[in-house]
Write a protein that holds these residues in place. Structure first.
Motif, PDB file in Angstrom:
ATOM      1  N   ASN A 134      43.266  38.627  50.318  1.00  0.00           N
ATOM      2  CA  ASN A 134      43.370  38.554  48.838  1.00  0.00           C
ATOM      3  C   ASN A 134      41.981  38.850  48.309  1.00  0.00           C
ATOM      4  N   ILE A 135      41.784  38.749  47.035  1.00  0.00           N
ATOM      5  CA  ILE A 135      40.528  39.277  46.477  1.00  0.00           C
ATOM      6  C   ILE A 135      39.477  38.183  46.293  1.00  0.00           C
ATOM      7  N   ALA A 136      39.904  37.015  45.891  1.00  0.00           N
ATOM      8  CA  ALA A 136      38.862  35.983  45.657  1.00  0.00           C
ATOM      9  C   ALA A 136      39.446  34.589  45.857  1.00  0.00           C
TER      10      ALA A 136
ATOM     11  N   LEU B  80      45.274  33.998  43.370  1.00  0.00           N
ATOM     12  CA  LEU B  80      44.723  35.162  42.654  1.00  0.00           C
ATOM     13  C   LEU B  80      43.393  34.770  41.991  1.00  0.00           C
ATOM     14  N   CYS B  81      42.657  35.775  41.536  1.00  0.00           N
ATOM     15  CA  CYS B  81      41.365  35.497  40.911  1.00  0.00           C
ATOM     16  C   CYS B  81      41.605  34.663  39.642  1.00  0.00           C
ATOM     17  N   THR B  82      40.709  33.782  39.389  1.00  0.00           N
ATOM     18  CA  THR B  82      40.833  32.974  38.169  1.00  0.00           C
ATOM     19  C   THR B  82      40.741  33.910  36.967  1.00  0.00           C
ATOM     20  N   GLY B  83      41.704  33.749  36.053  1.00  0.00           N
ATOM     21  CA  GLY B  83      41.705  34.595  34.843  1.00  0.00           C
ATOM     22  C   GLY B  83      42.577  35.827  34.999  1.00  0.00           C
ATOM     23  N   CYS B  84      43.173  36.003  36.177  1.00  0.00           N
ATOM     24  CA  CYS B  84      44.017  37.191  36.390  1.00  0.00           C
ATOM     25  C   CYS B  84      45.235  37.112  35.474  1.00  0.00           C
ATOM     26  N   GLY B  85      45.548  38.231  34.840  1.00  0.00           N
ATOM     27  CA  GLY B  85      46.694  38.273  33.921  1.00  0.00           C
ATOM     28  C   GLY B  85      47.988  37.852  34.624  1.00  0.00           C
ATOM     29  N   HIS B  86      48.100  38.196  35.916  1.00  0.00           N
ATOM     30  CA  HIS B  86      49.351  37.891  36.639  1.00  0.00           C
ATOM     31  C   HIS B  86      49.673  36.391  36.572  1.00  0.00           C
ATOM     32  N   ASP B  87      48.625  35.564  36.680  1.00  0.00           N
ATOM     33  CA  ASP B  87      48.877  34.112  36.681  1.00  0.00           C
ATOM     34  C   ASP B  87      49.454  33.654  35.336  1.00  0.00           C
TER      35      ASP B  87
ATOM     36  N   GLY C 282      51.233  43.660  46.699  1.00  0.00           N
ATOM     37  CA  GLY C 282      50.097  43.744  45.776  1.00  0.00           C
ATOM     38  C   GLY C 282      49.764  42.325  45.318  1.00  0.00           C
ATOM     39  N   CYS C 283      48.690  42.155  44.538  1.00  0.00           N
ATOM     40  CA  CYS C 283      48.404  40.816  44.000  1.00  0.00           C
ATOM     41  C   CYS C 283      49.633  40.357  43.199  1.00  0.00           C
ATOM     42  N   SER C 284      50.141  41.270  42.346  1.00  0.00           N
ATOM     43  CA  SER C 284      51.322  40.952  41.525  1.00  0.00           C
ATOM     44  C   SER C 284      52.504  40.519  42.398  1.00  0.00           C
TER      45      SER C 284
ATOM     46  N   ASN D 137      51.256  45.094  35.008  1.00  0.00           N
ATOM     47  CA  ASN D 137      50.556  46.384  34.953  1.00  0.00           C
ATOM     48  C   ASN D 137      49.077  46.239  34.576  1.00  0.00           C
ATOM     49  N   ASN D 138      48.210  46.416  35.592  1.00  0.00           N
ATOM     50  CA  ASN D 138      46.762  46.311  35.321  1.00  0.00           C
ATOM     51  C   ASN D 138      46.063  47.652  35.479  1.00  0.00           C
ATOM     52  N   GLY D 139      46.849  48.724  35.714  1.00  0.00           N
ATOM     53  CA  GLY D 139      46.267  50.071  35.755  1.00  0.00           C
ATOM     54  C   GLY D 139      45.535  50.397  37.048  1.00  0.00           C
TER      55      GLY D 139
ATOM     56  N   PRO E 104      45.762  42.256  32.551  1.00  0.00           N
ATOM     57  CA  PRO E 104      44.406  42.689  32.948  1.00  0.00           C
ATOM     58  C   PRO E 104      43.948  42.144  34.302  1.00  0.00           C
ATOM     59  N   CYS E 105      43.345  43.041  35.079  1.00  0.00           N
ATOM     60  CA  CYS E 105      42.724  42.650  36.357  1.00  0.00           C
ATOM     61  C   CYS E 105      41.258  42.358  36.045  1.00  0.00           C
ATOM     62  N   VAL E 106      40.933  41.080  36.081  1.00  0.00           N
ATOM     63  CA  VAL E 106      39.577  40.680  35.647  1.00  0.00           C
ATOM     64  C   VAL E 106      38.505  41.173  36.622  1.00  0.00           C
ATOM     65  N   THR E 107      38.909  41.452  37.850  1.00  0.00           N
ATOM     66  CA  THR E 107      37.903  41.847  38.860  1.00  0.00           C
ATOM     67  C   THR E 107      37.614  43.342  38.828  1.00  0.00           C
TER      68      THR E 107
HETATM   69  S1  SF4 Z   1      45.036  41.838  40.130  1.00  0.00           S
HETATM   70 FE1  SF4 Z   1      42.780  41.848  39.946  1.00  0.00          FE
HETATM   71  S2  SF4 Z   1      42.261  39.864  38.972  1.00  0.00           S
HETATM   72 FE2  SF4 Z   1      44.382  39.699  39.721  1.00  0.00          FE
HETATM   73  S3  SF4 Z   1      44.158  38.792  41.779  1.00  0.00           S
HETATM   74 FE3  SF4 Z   1      44.221  41.013  42.058  1.00  0.00          FE
HETATM   75  S4  SF4 Z   1      42.064  41.632  42.068  1.00  0.00           S
HETATM   76 FE4  SF4 Z   1      42.115  39.536  41.209  1.00  0.00          FE
END
Ligand code: SF4
Ligand code: TPP
Ligand code: TPP
Ligand code: SF4
Ligand code: MG
Ligand code: MG
Lengths: 357, 600, 600, 357
Positions: free
Chosen positions: B47-49, D38-45, D72-74, D144-146, D222-225
């Motif tokens: 995963n990323i973070a 997922l990363c903190t602040g990720c739109g998916h969450d 994927g993260c999503s 959708n984070n592009g 949005p993908c914050v990373t």
């Molecule tokens: S989509 Fe972007 S912000 Fe969300 S978990 Fe994956 S890398 Fe992190």
């Protein structure tokens, strides 16, 4: 391509009237291929004939033509025209991907892709979508008979909802209109034609070769064996009955003199980047402007509901930027690059390794 | 108790996305630049973070830098794994931990040297910028480690400066201050002698510390790669992205054009289709992927074999099957690739064992693919591809490209006839013409269906069998072109050991430990499939041959067994397949046990 | 010279799309209904109409109805192949040809009985409707053959009537007249005794004449198939279309609903995805395809293996690699399927050898897939699948479905805990719960990535290895469930022969010819992979074991070699791989030669 | 599904105010999943949070919900909600195919598919297209984070032409607008929303569960990373700046009382087949009629050129006929059919074999 003219000896025909030749000095005969193994009367064979006319009249050098196809009766047709050209009959649904690699490998090859409605709209819809997204310069002819001919007549994804096969099976799925889809995906040259209408199809093919990007021509091509029966929306009779031709079409190569056979007023003149001209004489004043994307989409959606089959040029944007434009490729094809073109000098390697020392 | 010199494993337990990667690289680089054999391994999550990540650095004066299970010195920065990290330290090892972490101090062991460090306090002394704190925290342990193990201060500083590259001065300054704060804290609070020390050596002169993927990217630049189509997938993306970076910088033609084209395809299936299209025109085309991508390339792999179109496919293997463990390593794609695609297919495989070979195969793979007109699969893996290895500096290749048998318009005009699939030389390899060749005999029809020597469509059973037989002959011919195995025979030894790819990294250590156990086997490193004569001779000249590989089913052993079935009974498997790189004991113990069993 | 009775090969050379299929079936059916062992093979091209097609009918009183190379009696209707057809007739054979064909009569041989027949004239005597003429032409040769070989007139008439089924009366009438016209012509013009005669026998009582694909479709109806997702491809489409036909007729529930769902997917990759989705819910789901489709299913095959989801994949093999020869046969997908998909995977394969087994495996494949929770590949081929074979009538299966280990809400409530991937019984096979099961312990997360016994995500190396080892144990357990080999031992014989699938059809004839050459080997027909104990015992109890298969690379032999490497030196390959079905001599000659070589 | 109510004991909270429960007697807490990685602040969450609200408010039985995703993260998010539901995290780009099999196997499962823009528009565009052509009843949420988040930020096929990554790479390809594409392919429920707008997204998800066919909701997330930097058209700031909300949305379950919080006039009421109601109160009188396909397509094409991001319900046809309708399936799921349901009687086999005797 290097300027070397074709060197093979012309078998001069002494007595008979000197046969008509094109700007390359080739006869129409020189664009023939092997005899077709398709069913007699198959629409695909007529398309092959019209492709030959377009190649001949455009004076396309067979050596510079790349014939690409997937798998199906339609995809066999590259063997039946221009046998002096290299051909790549790939795997089912993947012609667009292979063509992308071919164009990158040798930018000087003019690519003509022939595919079927199964090959494109069913298994190949993913590669079709991304070909258009990248806008690869490729003449993409879909020989659309609504069924899988080679595997004996199952429905393809372009067949109309409610269509019935000879076996009685009814299609319950939504129809994919490849032209509307191509326009929505951003394709800058979208047309539909009919295998039995050379006056419309030949100019379209000739124009497509001059288009800066992917040019999609969906050609309705009846399958006499599996989809030409009573009540089939794709039979010769039904197509002839419901075909609504949008324009009279004419195409003039850059060097060719313009015989002014097009009446003023209703004729729209589209100048291609290389100066060649596509003339579109509207047959119905109310028909849409081919440079208006939404108008083209609406026209397609309306006719679909009406059962009519709209043919002709739907949408064209001659200022489209093709995929090669931003690849910054050298004139010399990548296929011809060797050590001297690609190996950086020794000290570059030292510089590369610097951060790892 | 005097300290151990240049022989320990440092393991940093952090959380991914916290920027620990640059701290670890500074330590690794410094040790390397002190001339000490060092290996770095990143054990990261998919995963990323926010999830646990470990970075292990093995220092070993004898050059044994493969994975070693026991950990001498741990730095625990991640609350989520502190209990596990405590357990994993070798008795007598050092367990240094961030004192700010909340965990039950009773867990701390009495048979390890536990060192609590107040990271927040140290960082607060360096900066007040909250955003910076998270990153500076990891820099503190760089100083701690350097001070305690005796890393040369100047070398450390230089490594830190290199690591921060073009970052702006103030950030560099703050990082250096954090390092120094760490060192100062260690000097002040940990006075007693530290059990693990480093001393400069001269074992890394003229060498570099690099990952296999970056080496491969450089090799492709020099190997003449002009077309790459790829799709992102761990652990192969960094190879493609490195090639894109180097190509953009070093592959401009005189008039500023690119002598290459890179396409990020919509998926791996299309990527392989693009490779075949570009190779068909004569371009040196390749794709790079991992297991799941290889599965999607099955159909086109069969096309490349039957229509005889060159292609190079780089497979940076990861732990399968299916999605598997995307961030773990394995050598598990061998059986699948050997006969990938339906029907009678056999494919050429190369097994690079070092960044040097990853670099060399950047040209070798293309030379073989164009010479043999078929797909060449280069089986690297996550360990070799993404971890850091000491290797000799690569030399610019001088061997000219082998473009294989290409018939030009000129050569064609000297021929009476030309058949694309004619075996005119008798080695099973026909001549091809490149699309666009202006000669009446040049054009031919490429298809995946039945074809005769003139590339004409045919369903004739005789012609079909003839083509299959020629393809088998061609595959046999390949034996004389692919890299031969590297063999180190022990005179008179009845025992042989076979390994390949990244397993080779542990073999020097294995052989030295075997020797201590009275076993001195000959060693053969296989570098390619198909196997040439030397491979057979090696097996034949030993009674028992142990095939060491990092997969469950003994995939290389099965290939050897099928190829040399008369020698099959001599072959035995030594298997390690838990997703982590193989370590010496995992190979030594089973061989010693078997040989002991052999003796009585 | 008195005629040969019930032992000849009739070969009809026509053009596809000309309606010859029904004429050939009438002859085949009549012979079968006369109680004479008969086999019919269609050698058709990969296009729809206009290309050469041959239909061969082998009559053999001893029941040897596999392909036989030499042709006794040819009927030449296709101008494009008349020269080749003339050459192919056995000396002393009969070459009957359509006198309207334009070809150089000098080609006719003097060592064959040449019989010219004016088909157009005969047809003109029957009808004036031009459209009908093309189809009636082929009916004429039915009459000619029947008259000359002595086919029972009444049986022929009945077969013709059955063949025309529900066609309208006038058409049936015209066809019968054409047949009679042919017979009359023969009676009137070919008076001398015909060299090949038929006489009724009683060898087909209670039997049926059916193709493997249709048999499989029936087997799926009775085997409980409730979901089929497929994509059209030769030679597998007829299996799917037959199932659709039978299901529509015989699989209506009491209230007129369908106890099944059939989807023509957009491609084979999606078709396999749909199978996994439906199997996951508990439905008996399958797909049917050929080589190219199997390649597209590689990625999902690995998912089925690692996430342990049942699936049945019917592979009607055709000649590969790549597009290959779509209308020719082979057993060339074995190595590919055995370890299909990246990583350590092993897959279950069944090898049906007759329409009877195609029928039986309609249930067996599902029972195994649901019992073992993995993909089961049934490897049929074009010869078995699309040609016509005499086989016993199928009996409705009585064995209850084996739905495997499914935990219901009721059973769950008796458990303290439930882990989807727990090896609670120790045979490597865990229990699964079906989606929708209303119990708090039932739901679990299915994924292709690393997972523990509770189906939780994990990247732990210990857990990953544990799962891989359990999957290997499960594959080993499969040995006790898959169909055992059929063994016919020759007491004391040092020689064994192994065959499988459609090759079995020629083996009775092979063994009888071997016997005449003083070789009486034991015979084992392998029916499944993995191999169980009997397979090993068979090889062990013979010095030399010939593995007969229809592929170039000896794929089954390689599997046997890898599995029983200690016995590998005993195994030898006998290979036939030209796309046409294997014939007796192709097997007998190499074995006799090898055994003779063995003796001196 | 059988009428058996969930039997597990309700942990009654004696003292505290009786916690709010839905029609099934479940608390919102019962719809939680495992903690996100997922990363903190990720739109998916945020989307996960809104899914939980929609499931809870709709009173969907977790046992009857099937959570489907690709890779994927999503596609990891199904693990972070409704852990009492079965989940199938399949392979990259193939969620629609697996979902089709799941629905055929057990018609009683309500399917929620979560996918990413890479998973759907790049590798999965073929299965996406044919899912819509078949009109499978599935709630299809695209997060959708592009970019490809999980593989560290490469462009996906939905990213805007000209968009720039932190690394400086510029996207030169045509953008795929999944909503316009879905409408063109005949999808009968197409909407776009934003991960940060529960007031819009929750009613859309609730309505989607009642839609007779495939319901596509493209949620900008949005993908914050990798894609939240200055100048990224998909950053939180840019989306907030350019978001043009079409309607105020409200959804009322069949049994629920209608609180008349919707003003007359501009409010369009859409009655779903099961009687539930979707209220759409236009925020701009000139915005298009959601039952007019061409109007929806034009609105999307216009805004795309303008840089604005249109969100809300684009097109809906509540009379759509879903894929199950013509499969003639029995009430009892195919998964539960056994010998007695599927084995024809013995004499049927005799009849089948008759033509082969
Ligand atoms: S989509 Fe972007 S912000 Fe969300 S978990 Fe994956 S890398 Fe992190
Ligand atoms: C992977 C794969 N699946 C299936 C096939 C079988 N197949 C050959 S042609 C064809 C369909 C062709 O239909 P279409 O593209 O419409 O061409 P047409 O024959 O109608 O001209 C199919 C399914 C194949 N060759 N490869
Ligand atoms: C066949 C295959 N190719 C590539 C990958 C690697 N991969 C994992 S996630 C991913 C992209 C995910 O992007 P998206 O769907 O947009 O989801 P996000 O991470 O952005 O939420 C890729 C390419 C894979 N798992 N399988
Ligand atoms: S089957 Fe149909 S598409 Fe194929 S060749 Fe015959 S008429 Fe043409
Ligand atoms: Mg078609
Ligand atoms: Mg994304």
């Amino acid at each position: 391509m290097s300027e070397v003219k074709t060197t093979e000896a012309q078998t001069a025909a002494p007595a008979a009237a000197k046969p008509e030749t094109n700007k390359l000095g080739l006869k129409k005969l020189d664009y023939q291929g092997a005899p077709s193994t398709l069913c007699t009367g198959c629409g695909h064979d007529s398309i092959t004939t019209h492709i030959i006319s377009a190649l001949y009249e455009s004076g396309i050098d067979p050596y510079e033509l790349g014939k690409m196809s997937g798998i199906g009766c339609s995809s066999k047709t590259p063997a039946y025209f221009s046998s002096r050209s290299f051909a790549f009959n790939s795997v089912h649904g993947r012609m667009p991907a292979v063509s992308t690699g071919v164009k990158m490998g040798n930018r000087n090859l003019k690519l003509l892709g022939v595919s079927g409605d199964g090959d494109t709209a069913s298994i190949g819809i993913g590669t079709f979508t991304h070909l258009i997204r990248r806008n690869l310069p490729l003449v993409y002819i879909i020989e659309n008979n609504g069924v899988y001919g080679l595997t004996k007549g199952q429905f393809s994804a372009t067949s109309e909802r409610g269509a019935k096969l000879k076996s009685g099976t009814v299609n319950t799925h939504e129809q994919i209109d490849l032209c509307a889809l191509a326009i929505e995906l951003g394709c800058s040259f979208v047309a539909r034609s009919f295998s039995g209408d050379p006056k419309q199809l030949v100019p379209l093919i000739k124009a497509a070769f001059h288009h800066p990007g992917t040019a999609v021509i969906d050609v309705i091509s009846p399958c006499v064996t599996f989809n030409n029966h009573e009540g089939s929306p794709r039979s010769y009779d039904m197509v002839k009955q419901h075909n609504v031709r949008l324009q009279e079409l004419g195409f003039v190569e850059p060097a060719e003199p313009i015989q002014a056979q097009y009446a003023e007023g209703e004729t729209k003149e589209i100048r291609m980047p290389d100066g060649s001209l596509l003339f579109l004489k509207k047959l119905d004043p109310s028909s849409h402007d081919v440079s208006n994307k939404m108008a083209a989409l609406s026209a397609l959606h309306e006719t679909r509901a009406s059962g009519k089959i709209l043919t002709g040029m739907f949408y064209i944007n001659p200022d489209s930027v093709d995929f090669l434009a931003n690849q910054n490729l050298p004139e010399k094809p990548l296929a011809n690059l060797n050590e001297s073109d690609t190996r950086p000098p020794a000290e570059v390697l030292a510089r590369m390794l610097e951060p790892f020392a | 108790m005097n300290p151990v010199i240049n022989d320990f494993v440092l393991n940093v337990a952090t959380v991914n996305g916290s920027g620990s990667q640059s701290s670890n690289m500074i330590i690794l680089k410094a040790l390397f630049r002190m001339g000490i054999p060092t290996g770095g391994k990143n054990l990261f999550p998919s995963n990323i973070a926010g999830l646990p990540t470990w970075f292990s650095i093995r220092v070993n004066r004898d050059g044994y830098i493969a994975r070693k299970r026991d950990i001498d010195f741990t730095i625990a920065m991640n609350p989520a794994t502190v209990a596990e990290d405590i357990r994993e330290v070798k008795p007598g090892g050092v367990f240094m931990y961030n004192d700010d972490l909340k965990f039950d101090r009773a867990l701390l062991r009495n048979d390890t040297i536990n060192m609590a460090v107040p990271f927040r306090k140290i960082v607060d002394g360096v900066t007040t910028a909250i955003k910076m704190k998270k990153f500076l925290t990891n820099m503190v342990y760089v100083g701690l480690v350097a001070e305690l193990t005796g890393i040369d201060k100047e070398v450390l500083r230089k490594s830190a400066m290199d690591q921060f590259g073009k970052k702006n001065a103030s950030i560099v300054e703050e990082n250096l201050k954090a390092i120094e704060a760490g060192a100062a804290y260690a000097a002040e609070h940990f006075k007693n002698p530290f059990p693990f020390k480093v001393q400069s050596m001269n074992k890394t002169q003229g060498k570099i510390l690099i990952d296999g993927n970056t080496a491969a990217a450089m090799g492709l630049v020099y190997g003449g790669c002009t077309f790459m189509s790829w799709y992102p997938i761990t652990p192969s993306s960094s190879l493609a992205e490195a090639f894109a970076g180097y190509a953009a910088k070093y592959r401009k033609t005189a008039d500023g054009k690119n002598s290459y084209s890179i396409i990020q395809a919509e998926d791996e299936l299309s990527a392989m289709g693009m490779v075949l299209g570009a190779s068909w025109t004569g371009a040196r085309a390749m794709t790079t992927t991992s297991g799941p991508g290889i599965s999607l390339m099955s159909e086109f792999a069969g096309y490349s074999y039957f229509a005889e179109i060159p292609a190079v496919v780089w497979d940076v293997q990861r732990a399968g099957p299916s999605t598997g463990l995307p961030t773990r390593t394995s050598q598990g794609d061998i059986s699948f690739i050997a006969t990938i695609s339906h029907g009678d297919t056999k494919h050429i495989m190369l097994f690079p064992a070092s960044p040097q070979e990853c670099f060399d195969y950047g040209q070798t793979a293309f030379d073989l693919a164009e010479r043999l007109q078929t797909a060449v699969f280069v089986l690297s893996d996550l360990d070799l591809g993404m971890n850091y290895w000491i290797t000799d500096r690569f030399q610019p290749p001088t061997k000219p490209f082998d473009r294989g048998k290409v018939m030009t318009a000129e050569t064609l005009s000297t021929k009476a006839a030309f058949g694309r699939y004619e075996d005119s030389d008798g080695d099973g390899i026909p001549y091809r013409t490149l699309p666009g060749t202006k000669h009446p005999m040049a054009p031919y029809f490429t298809r995946g269906s039945g074809h005769d020597e003139k590339a004409r469509y045919t369903e004739s059973n005789e012609v079909y069998k003839r083509v299959l037989d020629r393809l088998a002959k061609k595959f046999n011919t390949a034996k004389t072109y692919v890299p031969a195995p590297i063999i180190e025979n022990t005179a008179g030894s009845k025992v042989g050991v076979i390994a390949f790819g990244s397993t080779d990294i542990v073999m020097a250590e294995v052989r030295s430990q075997l020797k201590k156990n009275g076993v001195e086997p000959s060693y053969m490193r296989i570098r390619a499939y198909p196997f040439n004569q030397d491979v057979e001779t090696f097996i034949k000249s030993h009674d028992r041959v142990y095939v060491v590989e990092q997969n469950r089913d003994g995939q290389m052993k099965n290939l050897l067994t099928a190829e040399f079935s008369h020698l099959a009974p001599r072959l035995r498997s030594v298997l390690h397949y838990d997703g982590l790189p193989v370590y010496a004991d995992a190979v030594v113990n089973p061989i010693v046990a078997a040989e002991r069993g052999q003796m009585n």
